[in-house]
Design a protein around this motif. Structure first.
Motif, PDB file in Angstrom:
ATOM      1  N   ARG A  31       0.894  -1.322  -0.303  1.00 49.17           N
ATOM      2  CA  ARG A  31       0.106   0.119   0.122  1.00 49.17           C
ATOM      3  C   ARG A  31       0.906   1.208  -0.092  1.00 49.17           C
ATOM      4  O   ARG A  31       0.492   2.292  -0.586  1.00 49.17           O
ATOM      5  CB  ARG A  31      -1.013  -0.051   1.429  1.00 49.17           C
ATOM      6  N   LEU A  32       2.144   1.143   0.733  1.00 50.96           N
ATOM      7  CA  LEU A  32       2.751   2.400   0.992  1.00 50.96           C
ATOM      8  C   LEU A  32       4.413   2.160   0.354  1.00 50.96           C
ATOM      9  O   LEU A  32       5.093   1.897   1.098  1.00 50.96           O
ATOM     10  CB  LEU A  32       2.718   2.967   2.350  1.00 50.96           C
ATOM     11  N   PRO A  33       4.448   2.279  -0.838  1.00 57.67           N
ATOM     12  CA  PRO A  33       5.724   2.237  -1.272  1.00 57.67           C
ATOM     13  C   PRO A  33       6.775   3.226  -1.134  1.00 57.67           C
ATOM     14  O   PRO A  33       6.079   4.296  -0.931  1.00 57.67           O
ATOM     15  CB  PRO A  33       5.739   1.886  -2.775  1.00 57.67           C
ATOM     16  N   ALA A  46      13.677  10.484  -1.552  1.00 57.96           N
ATOM     17  CA  ALA A  46      12.900   9.183  -1.313  1.00 57.96           C
ATOM     18  C   ALA A  46      11.742   9.793  -0.501  1.00 57.96           C
ATOM     19  O   ALA A  46      11.883  10.548   0.468  1.00 57.96           O
ATOM     20  CB  ALA A  46      13.691   8.161  -0.692  1.00 57.96           C
ATOM     21  N   ARG A  47      10.554   9.389  -0.780  1.00 58.32           N
ATOM     22  CA  ARG A  47       9.462   9.553   0.112  1.00 58.32           C
ATOM     23  C   ARG A  47       8.087   8.375  -0.084  1.00 58.32           C
ATOM     24  O   ARG A  47       8.116   7.717  -1.172  1.00 58.32           O
ATOM     25  CB  ARG A  47       8.810  10.946  -0.079  1.00 58.32           C
ATOM     26  N   MET A  48       7.580   8.465   0.860  1.00 59.08           N
ATOM     27  CA  MET A  48       6.392   7.423   1.040  1.00 59.08           C
ATOM     28  C   MET A  48       5.341   8.027   0.121  1.00 59.08           C
ATOM     29  O   MET A  48       4.681   9.242   0.250  1.00 59.08           O
ATOM     30  CB  MET A  48       6.099   7.124   2.294  1.00 59.08           C
ATOM     31  N   VAL A  49       4.702   7.074  -0.474  1.00 59.24           N
ATOM     32  CA  VAL A  49       3.467   7.362  -1.267  1.00 59.24           C
ATOM     33  C   VAL A  49       2.432   6.138  -1.271  1.00 59.24           C
ATOM     34  O   VAL A  49       2.590   5.057  -0.797  1.00 59.24           O
ATOM     35  CB  VAL A  49       3.635   7.545  -2.777  1.00 59.24           C
ATOM     36  N   VAL A  50       1.147   6.359  -1.699  1.00 57.35           N
ATOM     37  CA  VAL A  50       0.334   5.353  -1.659  1.00 57.35           C
ATOM     38  C   VAL A  50       0.110   5.002  -3.344  1.00 57.35           C
ATOM     39  O   VAL A  50      -0.189   5.747  -4.079  1.00 57.35           O
ATOM     40  CB  VAL A  50      -1.200   5.966  -1.309  1.00 57.35           C
ATOM     41  N   LEU A  51       0.098   3.442  -3.076  1.00 59.15           N
ATOM     42  CA  LEU A  51       0.002   3.002  -4.428  1.00 59.15           C
ATOM     43  C   LEU A  51      -1.564   3.105  -4.932  1.00 59.15           C
ATOM     44  O   LEU A  51      -2.340   2.363  -4.353  1.00 59.15           O
ATOM     45  CB  LEU A  51       0.389   1.569  -4.405  1.00 59.15           C
ATOM     46  N   VAL A  63       0.451   6.389  -9.037  1.00 54.37           N
ATOM     47  CA  VAL A  63       0.737   7.136  -7.817  1.00 54.37           C
ATOM     48  C   VAL A  63      -0.068   8.369  -8.095  1.00 54.37           C
ATOM     49  O   VAL A  63       0.142   9.004  -9.127  1.00 54.37           O
ATOM     50  CB  VAL A  63       2.068   7.324  -7.218  1.00 54.37           C
ATOM     51  N   HIS A  64      -0.625   9.165  -7.182  1.00 58.19           N
ATOM     52  CA  HIS A  64      -1.338  10.319  -7.131  1.00 58.19           C
ATOM     53  C   HIS A  64      -0.527  11.354  -6.500  1.00 58.19           C
ATOM     54  O   HIS A  64      -0.079  10.965  -5.219  1.00 58.19           O
ATOM     55  CB  HIS A  64      -2.538  10.232  -6.466  1.00 58.19           C
ATOM     56  N   THR A  65      -0.576  12.531  -6.831  1.00 61.47           N
ATOM     57  CA  THR A  65       0.356  13.613  -6.211  1.00 61.47           C
ATOM     58  C   THR A  65      -0.063  14.840  -6.735  1.00 61.47           C
ATOM     59  O   THR A  65      -1.032  15.056  -7.618  1.00 61.47           O
ATOM     60  CB  THR A  65       2.022  13.321  -6.508  1.00 61.47           C
ATOM     61  N   ASP A  66       0.464  16.125  -5.804  1.00 60.67           N
ATOM     62  CA  ASP A  66       0.045  17.510  -6.236  1.00 60.67           C
ATOM     63  C   ASP A  66       1.116  17.807  -7.355  1.00 60.67           C
ATOM     64  O   ASP A  66       2.292  17.492  -7.116  1.00 60.67           O
ATOM     65  CB  ASP A  66       0.280  18.171  -4.686  1.00 60.67           C
ATOM     66  N   VAL A  67       0.468  18.329  -8.503  1.00 53.64           N
ATOM     67  CA  VAL A  67       1.430  18.707  -9.592  1.00 53.64           C
ATOM     68  C   VAL A  67       2.449  19.816  -9.138  1.00 53.64           C
ATOM     69  O   VAL A  67       3.605  19.854  -9.862  1.00 53.64           O
ATOM     70  CB  VAL A  67       0.605  19.341 -10.771  1.00 53.64           C
ATOM     71  N   LEU A  68       2.338  20.236  -8.212  1.00 51.77           N
ATOM     72  CA  LEU A  68       3.115  21.420  -7.551  1.00 51.77           C
ATOM     73  C   LEU A  68       4.103  21.011  -6.715  1.00 51.77           C
ATOM     74  O   LEU A  68       5.057  21.751  -6.067  1.00 51.77           O
ATOM     75  CB  LEU A  68       2.585  22.746  -7.078  1.00 51.77           C
ATOM     76  N   SER A  69       4.198  19.625  -6.353  1.00 50.16           N
ATOM     77  CA  SER A  69       5.069  19.199  -5.327  1.00 50.16           C
ATOM     78  C   SER A  69       6.504  18.890  -6.057  1.00 50.16           C
ATOM     79  O   SER A  69       6.685  18.674  -7.347  1.00 50.16           O
ATOM     80  CB  SER A  69       4.467  17.810  -4.689  1.00 50.16           C
ATOM     81  N   PRO A  70       7.653  18.944  -5.336  1.00 49.20           N
ATOM     82  CA  PRO A  70       8.774  18.925  -5.566  1.00 49.20           C
ATOM     83  C   PRO A  70       9.056  17.752  -6.601  1.00 49.20           C
ATOM     84  O   PRO A  70      10.006  17.621  -7.427  1.00 49.20           O
ATOM     85  CB  PRO A  70       9.853  19.232  -4.591  1.00 49.20           C
ATOM     86  N   LYS A  71       8.505  16.722  -6.322  1.00 47.65           N
ATOM     87  CA  LYS A  71       8.617  15.181  -6.876  1.00 47.65           C
ATOM     88  C   LYS A  71       8.480  15.488  -8.343  1.00 47.65           C
ATOM     89  O   LYS A  71       8.972  14.800  -9.316  1.00 47.65           O
ATOM     90  CB  LYS A  71       8.056  14.189  -6.090  1.00 47.65           C
ATOM     91  N   VAL A  72       7.216  16.364  -8.590  1.00 46.30           N
ATOM     92  CA  VAL A  72       6.747  16.331 -10.072  1.00 46.30           C
ATOM     93  C   VAL A  72       7.971  17.333 -10.907  1.00 46.30           C
ATOM     94  O   VAL A  72       8.373  16.675 -11.867  1.00 46.30           O
ATOM     95  CB  VAL A  72       5.430  16.939  -9.972  1.00 46.30           C
TER      96      VAL A  72
HETATM   97  C1  LIG Z   1       1.930   7.120   4.945  1.00 43.76           C
HETATM   98  C2  LIG Z   1       2.250   8.289   3.919  1.00 43.76           C
HETATM   99  C3  LIG Z   1       1.514   8.440   2.621  1.00 43.76           C
HETATM  100  C4  LIG Z   1       1.714   9.351   1.645  1.00 43.76           C
HETATM  101  N1  LIG Z   1       1.111   9.329   0.459  1.00 43.76           N
HETATM  102  C5  LIG Z   1       1.218  10.243  -0.595  1.00 43.76           C
HETATM  103  C6  LIG Z   1       0.822  10.276  -1.904  1.00 43.76           C
HETATM  104  O1  LIG Z   1       0.190   9.267  -2.275  1.00 43.76           O
HETATM  105  N2  LIG Z   1       1.308  11.116  -2.842  1.00 43.76           N
HETATM  106  C7  LIG Z   1       1.939  12.118  -2.413  1.00 43.76           C
HETATM  107  O2  LIG Z   1       2.350  12.999  -3.152  1.00 43.76           O
HETATM  108  N3  LIG Z   1       2.628  12.146  -1.049  1.00 43.76           N
HETATM  109  C8  LIG Z   1       2.389  11.195  -0.182  1.00 43.76           C
HETATM  110  N4  LIG Z   1       2.765  11.207   1.217  1.00 43.76           N
HETATM  111  C9  LIG Z   1       3.688  12.574   1.473  1.00 43.76           C
HETATM  112  C10 LIG Z   1       5.032  12.486   0.772  1.00 43.76           C
HETATM  113  O3  LIG Z   1       5.621  11.339   1.531  1.00 43.76           O
HETATM  114  C11 LIG Z   1       5.886  13.674   0.733  1.00 43.76           C
HETATM  115  O4  LIG Z   1       6.151  14.162   2.054  1.00 43.76           O
HETATM  116  C12 LIG Z   1       5.226  14.569  -0.154  1.00 43.76           C
HETATM  117  O5  LIG Z   1       4.541  14.204  -1.089  1.00 43.76           O
HETATM  118  C13 LIG Z   1       6.041  15.856  -0.408  1.00 43.76           C
HETATM  119  O6  LIG Z   1       7.290  15.153  -0.958  1.00 43.76           O
HETATM  120  P1  LIG Z   1       8.161  16.011  -2.387  1.00 43.76           P
HETATM  121  O7  LIG Z   1       8.531  17.109  -1.545  1.00 43.76           O
HETATM  122  O8  LIG Z   1       9.254  15.092  -2.506  1.00 43.76           O
HETATM  123  O9  LIG Z   1       7.368  16.277  -3.600  1.00 43.76           O
HETATM  124  C14 LIG Z   1       2.675  10.466   2.029  1.00 43.76           C
HETATM  125  C15 LIG Z   1       3.313  10.388   3.250  1.00 43.76           C
HETATM  126  C16 LIG Z   1       3.146   9.385   3.997  1.00 43.76           C
HETATM  127  C17 LIG Z   1       3.916   9.436   5.316  1.00 43.76           C
END
Ligand SMILES: Cc1cc2nc3c(=O)[nH]c(=O)nc-3n(C[C@H](O)[C@H](O)[C@H](O)COP(=O)(O)O)c2cc1C
Length: 185
Positions: A31-33, A46-51, A63-72
């Protein structure tokens, strides 16, 4: 998830069964790769995300994320990522090497429509994720489809490690049709 079996084909199937379980079951190990990217500054991130999706036939996870997040920004600069999963019960580590496309707008309308209202709050922090603020609560949220991105991760290779007795490891490549190869752990 139990023992991955004794054949390379069984290991490959086990990986996709685990990924599928991660999408449908919030308590499943996959669930949380951890998603690793190459930062725009060249440092690993490296950061946790939801699959959110796993398609065994296409060999794609999402994986879903905010388009303005640094990972994008990372992925728009270097469209490569690694995803890592640890199944403590099954003593299995999965590492996926992925080519990533950042999908937005009309391409993700369907996925956005299925995001529950509460979860939508994750897509729209103001100022954007990672921006400096005077205090820990000094931000708001303006969620909307314009802030929503799907990271479409095409799996190019997999590395699978089983910490059984003995330890066993296998590598799989898209290039050879996922035939697989046993490796020294
Ligand atoms: C349990 C858990 C689940 C998360 N799931 C997501 C996710 O699905 N998508 C996401 O963008 N960030 C998720 N995050 C937050 C990221 O780990 C990260 O802090 C955030 O996206 C900012 O990352 P960036 O600055 O590298 O873009 C989750 C964090 C935790 C602790």
């Amino acid at each position: 998830m139990s023992d991955p079996g004794t054949t390379l084909a069984a290991w490959h199937a086990t990986v996709w069964a685990m990924l599928a379980a991660g999408v449908r079951d919030a308590r499943a190990p996959a669930r949380l790769p951890v998603l690793a990217t190459v930062g725009v500054d060249g440092w690993p991130q490296a950061r946790m995300v939801v699959l959110r999706a796993a398609d065994a036939v296409a060999g794609v996870v999402e994986v879903h994320t905010d388009v303005l997040s640094p990972k994008v920004a990372d992925l728009r600069t270097t469209p490569r990522a690694a995803l890592q999963v640890w199944d403590a019960g099954g003593r299995l580590q999965i590492r996926l090497r992925c080519a990533v496309r950042v999908l937005t707008g009309a391409a993700v309308q369907g996925q956005w429509g299925r995001v529950p209202d509460l979860s939508r709050l994750a897509y729209g922090a103001v100022p954007p994720p990672g921006a400096p603020v005077p205090g820990p609560g000094d931000y708001g949220t303006e969620p909307g489809p314009g802030r929503f991105a799907v990271l479409r991760c095409e799996v190019m290779a997999m590395d699978v490690l089983h910490l059984g007795t003995p330890h066993r490891r296998a590598g799989f490549d898209r290039a050879d049709g996922w035939r697989g190869q046993w490796l020294v752990p």
